[in-house]
Design an enzyme around this catalytic site. Sequence first.
Site, PDB file in Angstrom:
ATOM      1  N   PHE A 130       1.488   7.961  -1.901  1.00 44.47           N
ATOM      2  CA  PHE A 130       2.530   8.959  -1.656  1.00 44.47           C
ATOM      3  C   PHE A 130       3.867   8.230  -1.612  1.00 44.47           C
ATOM      4  O   PHE A 130       4.056   7.333  -0.789  1.00 44.47           O
ATOM      5  CB  PHE A 130       2.256   9.673  -0.331  1.00 44.47           C
ATOM      6  CG  PHE A 130       3.290  10.691   0.055  1.00 44.47           C
ATOM      7  CD1 PHE A 130       3.368  11.902  -0.621  1.00 44.47           C
ATOM      8  CD2 PHE A 130       4.168  10.450   1.095  1.00 44.47           C
ATOM      9  CE1 PHE A 130       4.316  12.852  -0.254  1.00 44.47           C
ATOM     10  CE2 PHE A 130       5.113  11.389   1.471  1.00 44.47           C
ATOM     11  CZ  PHE A 130       5.182  12.596   0.794  1.00 44.47           C
ATOM     12  N   SER A 139      13.897   7.451   7.304  1.00 41.64           N
ATOM     13  CA  SER A 139      13.884   8.600   8.207  1.00 41.64           C
ATOM     14  C   SER A 139      14.700   9.763   7.633  1.00 41.64           C
ATOM     15  O   SER A 139      14.381  10.928   7.856  1.00 41.64           O
ATOM     16  CB  SER A 139      14.448   8.194   9.575  1.00 41.64           C
ATOM     17  OG  SER A 139      13.594   7.265  10.212  1.00 41.64           O
ATOM     18  N   THR A 165       2.336   2.497   0.656  1.00 41.50           N
ATOM     19  CA  THR A 165       0.952   2.119   0.938  1.00 41.50           C
ATOM     20  C   THR A 165       0.074   2.429  -0.278  1.00 41.50           C
ATOM     21  O   THR A 165       0.240   3.464  -0.911  1.00 41.50           O
ATOM     22  CB  THR A 165       0.435   2.883   2.165  1.00 41.50           C
ATOM     23  OG1 THR A 165       1.268   2.597   3.286  1.00 41.50           O
ATOM     24  CG2 THR A 165      -0.992   2.487   2.493  1.00 41.50           C
ATOM     25  N   GLY A 346      -5.974 -13.611  27.933  1.00 43.09           N
ATOM     26  CA  GLY A 346      -5.295 -14.873  28.239  1.00 43.09           C
ATOM     27  C   GLY A 346      -5.042 -15.697  26.987  1.00 43.09           C
ATOM     28  O   GLY A 346      -4.683 -15.167  25.940  1.00 43.09           O
ATOM     29  N   GLU A 370       5.232   7.125   8.513  1.00 42.38           N
ATOM     30  CA  GLU A 370       5.040   8.578   8.533  1.00 42.38           C
ATOM     31  C   GLU A 370       5.841   9.238   9.649  1.00 42.38           C
ATOM     32  O   GLU A 370       5.375  10.166  10.320  1.00 42.38           O
ATOM     33  CB  GLU A 370       3.550   8.933   8.588  1.00 42.38           C
ATOM     34  CG  GLU A 370       2.849   8.542   7.293  1.00 42.38           C
ATOM     35  CD  GLU A 370       1.470   9.124   7.125  1.00 42.38           C
ATOM     36  OE1 GLU A 370       1.236  10.255   7.582  1.00 42.38           O
ATOM     37  OE2 GLU A 370       0.622   8.447   6.516  1.00 42.38           O
ATOM     38  N   GLY A 371       7.073   8.740   9.831  1.00 47.81           N
ATOM     39  CA  GLY A 371       7.981   9.275  10.835  1.00 47.81           C
ATOM     40  C   GLY A 371       8.006   8.407  12.065  1.00 47.81           C
ATOM     41  O   GLY A 371       7.014   8.291  12.782  1.00 47.81           O
ATOM     42  N   GLU A 374      11.217   7.919  17.023  1.00 48.27           N
ATOM     43  CA  GLU A 374      12.474   8.646  17.248  1.00 48.27           C
ATOM     44  C   GLU A 374      12.479   9.975  16.485  1.00 48.27           C
ATOM     45  O   GLU A 374      12.934  11.002  17.002  1.00 48.27           O
ATOM     46  CB  GLU A 374      13.657   7.779  16.827  1.00 48.27           C
ATOM     47  CG  GLU A 374      13.919   6.566  17.723  1.00 48.27           C
ATOM     48  CD  GLU A 374      12.934   5.414  17.518  1.00 48.27           C
ATOM     49  OE1 GLU A 374      12.872   4.515  18.376  1.00 48.27           O
ATOM     50  OE2 GLU A 374      12.204   5.422  16.492  1.00 48.27           O
TER      51      GLU A 374
END
Length: 386
Positions: A130, A139, A165, A346, A370-371, A374
Amino acid sequence: MLTTTQSSIFQLTEEQLAVQAAARDFAQSELWDGVIERDEHQKFPAAQIKKMGELGFMGMMVSPEYGGGGMDTVSYVLAMEEISKVDASCSVIMSVNNSLVCWGLEKYGTEEQKQKYLPRLCNGEIIGAFALSEPEAGSDATSQRTTAEDKGDYYLLNGTKNWITNGTTASVYLVIAQTNPELKHRGINVLIVDKDSPGFVTGPKENKLGIRGSDTCSLMFNDVKVPKENRIGEDGFGFKFAMQVLAGGRIGIAAQALGIASGAYELSLKYAKERKAFGVPISQHQAIQFKLADMATNIDAARLLCLQAAFDKDAHQDYAKSGAMAKLFASKVAMDTAVEAVQVHGGYGFVKEYHVERMMRDAKITQIYEGTSEIQKIVISREILK
């Protein structure tokens, strides 16, 4: 949120439990071995993804008519959590193919488009990508610089996409591009682009902090001719398409974040029972007990938010708010839990063979792609202020 009429969400069906068990078995038997090597060498899990397709994990929600599993979103969330517990690289490949590509094609594509692409996407023969983000449009998805010039019976596609991706391994791409700049976001289209299209070039794989087994790269389009029949929806539908598929995609990423958190927690719980300090297992020290208590509580809360969003989608209710809430909270839980998992381990937590340092690196991206977190807050605030 949940009401008495929605209480069935707390009781998973036999089918959903079977999907969850199958995903858990596959993750533990097929993904665990080699996950560190794939991460370290940025090795794409080709064999594992093909097997996931054969088992039905790559087209879970697609109708059997097109080769999919015909499953609900709850089942998808359960499977995503189990895969993500072990290998978040595999789960993001699975998420993009399911939530963005297959769902978008089946929901809005023509019958010809569905028949051509969905069966192969579902069975793992090919995977999809996509392409929305650009160098200056992350954004702010309305600022599309990639153009799709209308040439009558085809579009001429030019521009660059970033952070894609499955970028180098996909065979089919859903590309968002601007056709009528004067119409702003109403002039954007979504086009199906095949990898072998002349003028289409994929860039080198990004050297990433986390999810290193998945391939992420830039895409370059130089006078790529895309037939008109490859447009999804009416002219100008592209931006609405992107927002619709991303709303569902957030549920998948929320489930991925949940899985990362669950995996880190389970490793921490096991380690705390085995590791001794001051003569007793560290699980008997209150400092560790409190960390485990916080992890368990937050993970259960995140899971309920993920199931709520999935339930809303399956019930054909508005899931914009519940999906955004699930992603916002689950991604924070993933990051917080993974950081604490390293602390519980640890010095060993800083070493690759104990897995939790990889989970900490993988967790961060769930707050970004994917957003961003914020952006999720913007979505949530708009919904509650309606």
